[in-house]
Design a protein around this motif. Structure first.
Motif, PDB file in Angstrom:
ATOM      1  N   UNK A 533       0.823  -1.223   0.000  1.00  0.00           N
ATOM      2  CA  UNK A 533       0.000   0.000   0.000  1.00  0.00           C
ATOM      3  C   UNK A 533       0.852   1.266   0.000  1.00  0.00           C
ATOM      4  N   UNK A 534       2.144   1.138   0.326  1.00  0.00           N
ATOM      5  CA  UNK A 534       3.003   2.332   0.247  1.00  0.00           C
ATOM      6  C   UNK A 534       3.816   2.341  -1.056  1.00  0.00           C
ATOM      7  N   UNK A 535       3.494   1.418  -1.951  1.00  0.00           N
ATOM      8  CA  UNK A 535       4.098   1.453  -3.285  1.00  0.00           C
ATOM      9  C   UNK A 535       5.514   0.935  -3.338  1.00  0.00           C
ATOM     10  N   UNK A 536       5.912   0.124  -2.345  1.00  0.00           N
ATOM     11  CA  UNK A 536       7.268  -0.429  -2.367  1.00  0.00           C
ATOM     12  C   UNK A 536       7.275  -1.759  -3.105  1.00  0.00           C
ATOM     13  N   UNK A 537       6.230  -2.503  -2.916  1.00  0.00           N
ATOM     14  CA  UNK A 537       6.158  -3.822  -3.531  1.00  0.00           C
ATOM     15  C   UNK A 537       4.843  -3.842  -4.294  1.00  0.00           C
ATOM     16  N   UNK A 538       4.956  -3.532  -5.570  1.00  0.00           N
ATOM     17  CA  UNK A 538       3.744  -3.356  -6.358  1.00  0.00           C
ATOM     18  C   UNK A 538       3.046  -4.705  -6.551  1.00  0.00           C
ATOM     19  N   UNK A 539       1.788  -4.689  -6.268  1.00  0.00           N
ATOM     20  CA  UNK A 539       0.906  -5.824  -6.474  1.00  0.00           C
ATOM     21  C   UNK A 539       1.099  -6.920  -5.433  1.00  0.00           C
ATOM     22  N   UNK A 540       0.083  -7.164  -4.688  1.00  0.00           N
ATOM     23  CA  UNK A 540       0.082  -8.225  -3.694  1.00  0.00           C
ATOM     24  C   UNK A 540      -1.181  -9.028  -3.932  1.00  0.00           C
ATOM     25  N   UNK A 541      -1.047 -10.323  -3.734  1.00  0.00           N
ATOM     26  CA  UNK A 541      -2.220 -11.169  -3.985  1.00  0.00           C
ATOM     27  C   UNK A 541      -3.183 -11.057  -2.822  1.00  0.00           C
ATOM     28  N   UNK A 542      -4.427 -11.295  -3.123  1.00  0.00           N
ATOM     29  CA  UNK A 542      -5.427 -11.326  -2.066  1.00  0.00           C
ATOM     30  C   UNK A 542      -5.034 -12.409  -1.061  1.00  0.00           C
ATOM     31  N   UNK A 543      -5.088 -12.088   0.237  1.00  0.00           N
ATOM     32  CA  UNK A 543      -4.617 -13.054   1.234  1.00  0.00           C
ATOM     33  C   UNK A 543      -5.732 -13.715   2.006  1.00  0.00           C
ATOM     34  N   UNK A 544      -6.908 -13.109   1.967  1.00  0.00           N
ATOM     35  CA  UNK A 544      -7.997 -13.667   2.759  1.00  0.00           C
ATOM     36  C   UNK A 544      -9.125 -14.135   1.854  1.00  0.00           C
TER      37      UNK A 544
END
Ligand SMILES: Cc1cc2nc3c(=O)[nH]c(=O)nc-3n(C[C@H](O)[C@H](O)[C@H](O)COP(=O)(O)OP(=O)(O)OC[C@H]3O[C@@H](n4cnc5c(N)ncnc54)[C@H](O)[C@@H]3O)c2cc1C
Length: 548
Positions: A533-544
């Protein structure tokens, strides 16, 4: 001599001023340069939209907007007519701004505050921060961007100077020199209509006809809609627009005077204050900037004023950009954060420009669905034809007048810094607007038991809402944010109406008031969430898994 500033803003219209104010509010030093002395000869915008009013609430300047000199008791009706001393075909009644209630989806309502009243409010807000400098009579001419900084050439008082900035934002309007110097083109339709706006003074206007005080009169002739008149300051100043067509035309003073006479249905006394010939466009910039130079407002998108979306979309750009500039300035923004400005705001520019053109098409549909001669003919026998045509037109125009979905419903669900929750996207309707806390959406408004709105909880940093009874503690998220220097406040709320609006027990809201992530339990990897969310690691998979 070269001056150094963290952020240089080019252009002191409403969008540049809002950006300067939001940056000042966030403690980010900035300098705004404006080539004119700031005087507004012909105010363009006058509708401050409901989302912009929510920002004014966040900034603590609601009283200034409320106290703007547009009279609180001036009726806001839209009247469809053949002439002021002719036939009324239909009317959409609206209360005056002092009496219009807030809709259930917001603690605010739209406001009628024209640009020559609103720009000074935004300038006063910006000036209230010691880190903000507003310089008038300073014109940007060129920009040079390197990996580490941007150098702008500025002309002021007959001298040329350079200003070195970490970031430059061009809010310099439709003919943006910043956009030009970046070589960014615009795509769309460059000429929807050639329109002439005439500002005139007429203190006794409403005594010259029997239609009463109203905000906007829309004139329908045998050729369909051809003219509008709006009450600019709710007192003695009015703006007439000869709507025009895509064919280039330059209305002369004689044309203007003939149009005023035809609109009134007879000669009357008035004073012409200014005439502005302009082209109604449907254009969006192909990019919203580079690594260090960005464009916002009319520099990035030009739309038909039908709907009042132009400035309001631009202020949305400013709010999206301001928290990201703060994040990189203060060191907690990720490497990809600033690039998400284009990813988030360009689709909204395209969306709102298209809706504005649809509104224009609605108004001009009278040119295809032409009125018959009976609506202009005297006699009660023709009243039924007038009623029928006016009723049809009123139905068409309601799409423009009721558009909270356009103003509040823009979403960043495709953004790389928004974490999807697996729920399907609700339809993007202009009306009715239904709030959603689905990631990417504006965090919904709900009243708290203590009289505040949920919107009053979010603002400068991230906000972790912990909702309902036995809420998860959210400790892993708090700790991951702390480790990365990301400002985050954690708020526990037990009100049922808040959980109903947000639908999950943990909701992470961004500094601009959009939902970044939500779930019913803490994520497996809170560090990865905060980095996303702070733009360091673009794109994260849905976790829940989504909870039904
Ligand atoms: C008739 C009409 C009615 C409208 N009504 C509404 C409405 O009700 N609601 C709404 O939201 N929108 C409305 N709009 C649109 C709205 O007015 C614009 O979207 C808004 O003004 C854009 O603001 P801005 O700050 O991006 O650009 P602008 O208002 O164009 O300001 C740009 C500023 O940059 C300055 N500048 C330009 N070049 C340079 C340079 N090289 N160096 C330094 N300074 C520079 C200019 O002098 C200017 O002050 C309307 C538009 C029209 C034409």
């Amino acid at each position: 001599m070269t001056r150094h500033v963290p952020v240089l803003i080019v252009g002191g219209g409403p969008v540049g001023l809002a950006l300067a104010g939001d940056l000042g509010w966030r403690g980010v030093p900035c300098t705004l340069i404006e080539k004119t002395d700031g005087a507004i000869e012909q105010p363009k915008m006058d509708l401050v939209g409901i989302r912009t009013m929510e920002f004014c609430r966040r900034w603590g300047i609601l009283d200034w907007v409320r106290d703007a000199p547009y009279p609180p008791d001036y009726p806001q009706d839209y009247v469809y007519l053949t002439a002021l001393n002719g036939y009324e075909l239909g009317r959409e009644p609206f209360p005056s701004r002092g009496f219009e209630p807030c809709p259930p989806e917001s603690p605010q309502k739209r406001e009628r505050v024209p640009q020559d009243m609103f720009d000074p409010i935004l300038a006063r807000f910006a000036r209230s921060f010691p880190d903000v400098t507003l310089r008038y009579g300073a014109e940007f001419v060129a920009v040079k961007e390197t990996k580490d900084e941007v150098t702008a050439t500025v002309k002021s008082g007959g001298k040329t100077e350079t200003i070195a900035a970490q970031y430059v934002v061009g809010t310099d309007g439709g003919a943006s020199t910043v956009r030009e110097s970046l070589g960014i083109g615009m795509s769309g339709n460059p000429a929807l209509t050639y329109t002439t706006n005439v500002m005139f003074r007429c203190p006794d206007f409403h005594k010259l006809h029997d239609k009463g005080k109203a905000y906007r009169f829309i004139f329908i002739g045998p050729e369909g809609v051809w003219l509008t008149i709006v009450a600019v300051n709710g007192a003695d100043r009015f703006r007439m627009s000869i709507v025009g067509t895509p064919q280039k035309i330059e209305h002369t003073e004689a044309d203007v005077r003939a149009a005023l006479k035809q609109a009134m249905g007879r000669n009357f006394d008035y004073e012409i204050l200014s005439v502005m010939r302009w082209v109604r466009r449907e254009l969006v910039a192909d990019r919203y900037g580079t690594e260090r130079v960005f464009i916002a407002g009319d520099a990035a998108h030009l739309m038909s004023p039908t709907g009042g979306f132009g400035m309001n979309t631009g202020i949305g750009d400013a709010v999206d950009l301001a928290w990201k500039l703060e994040a990189v300035h203060k060191g907690w923004g990720g490497r990809g954060l600033l690039q998400t400005y284009d990813a988030e705001r360009r689709p909204i520019g395209l969306r709102n420009v298209a809706e504005a053109s649809r509104n224009l098409k609605r108004m001009l549909s009278t040119r295809e669905h032409l009125p018959g001669p009976d609506i202009f003919a005297p006699g009660a026998a023709n009243d039924a034809a007038r009623k029928e045509y006016g009723g049809w037109f009123a139905g068409v125009m309601r799409k423009e007048w009721f558009a909270n979905g356009v103003m509040l419903g823009y979403r960043y669900d495709q953004s790389p810094i928004v974490v999807p929750d697996g729920t399907p996207a609700p339809p993007d309707l202009s009306h009715p607007y239904r709030q959603t806390a689905r990631p990417g959406a504006r965090a919904p408004h709900a009243w708290l038991d203590d009289g505040r709105s949920t919107l009053d909880l979010v603002g400068r940093g991230f906000t972790l809402l912990r909702l309902g009874e036995n809420t998860p503690a959210g400790k892993s998220i708090e700790s991951a944010a702390r480790q990365r220097g990301v400002p985050l406040q954690s708020v526990a709320l037990s009100e049922r109406q808040v959980l109903d609006a947000y639908e999950r027990r943990l909701v992470l809201v961004r500094p601009d008031g959009h939902v970044a992530w939500r779930a019913d339990r803490e994520p497996d990897d809170a560090g990865a969430l905060i980095d996303a969310v702070r733009g360091e690691r673009i794109s994260i998979k849905q976790q829940q898994e989504p909870v039904s």
